[in-house]
Design a protein around this motif. Structure first.
Motif: not given
Length: 179
Positions: A146-162
């Motif tokens: 994951y890359v937070a290039q332009d703003c903070d990156l908020e991932i509230g739900v991860l992919p099932t495999k992770l």
């Protein structure tokens, strides 16, 4: 010929090709305040213009309280020390449950993740950083970067495999290169 005070989420973009900070002082009072010198190389920014930047009232010192990195054809000054922890992980979805802050340049395996191992379900990655998450503690298996290039990156739900399977995390500073 001005003093600029920046706080909260803020950006100042200077586009001059020479002397963009004549008689100016820039105060950065937030880790989310970024100074962009869009036409000045990082080496020149660090050697010539950092003396005009303050971080929380202190003089900006390269690799002490600021990072200076490439931003396209210029540079960006980030008020982040080497101890800045750009990643917050959570055991619950949507930023709930227990949380932990993770540092840059550390290969977090099962032992270093401690109770967070196989329990991470969401995260917040600060702008200017990239993070890799993997199933196996060696960084192998299913992984995602994951890359937070332009703003903070908020991932509230991860992919099932992770989800509940992360046993490796590594965070690095991001560089805005132009190609």
């Amino acid at each position: 010929n001005t003093t600029v005070t920046m706080s909260g989420v803020s950006e100042l973009h200077l586009t001059a090709t020479a002397a963009p900070l004549t008689n100016c002082i820039i105060h950065l009072y937030s880790p989310n305040s970024f100074l962009f010198l869009e036409k000045i190389k990082p080496s020149i920014t660090a050697s010539t213009y950092l003396s005009q930047v303050r971080v929380n009232g202190q003089s900006a010192v390269l690799n002490s309280n600021v990072r200076v990195v490439q931003y396209a054809d210029g540079a960006v000054v980030l008020p982040h020390s080497p101890a800045f922890q750009p990643l917050q992980v959570f055991t619950g979805e949507n930023f709930t449950g227990q949380s932990a802050y993770l540092s840059q340049y550390t290969a977090y395996n099962t032992a270093l993740l401690g109770p967070m191992a196989s329990s991470i379900r969401s995260f917040i990655l600060k702008r200017g950083y990239t993070a890799t998450f993997a199933q196996n503690e060696t960084g192998t298996g299913y992984s995602k970067n994951y890359v937070a290039q332009d703003c903070d990156l908020e991932i509230g739900v991860l992919p099932t495999k992770l989800k509940d399977r992360i046993n490796f995390v590594r965070v690095f500073p991001w560089r805005w290169v132009s190609k």
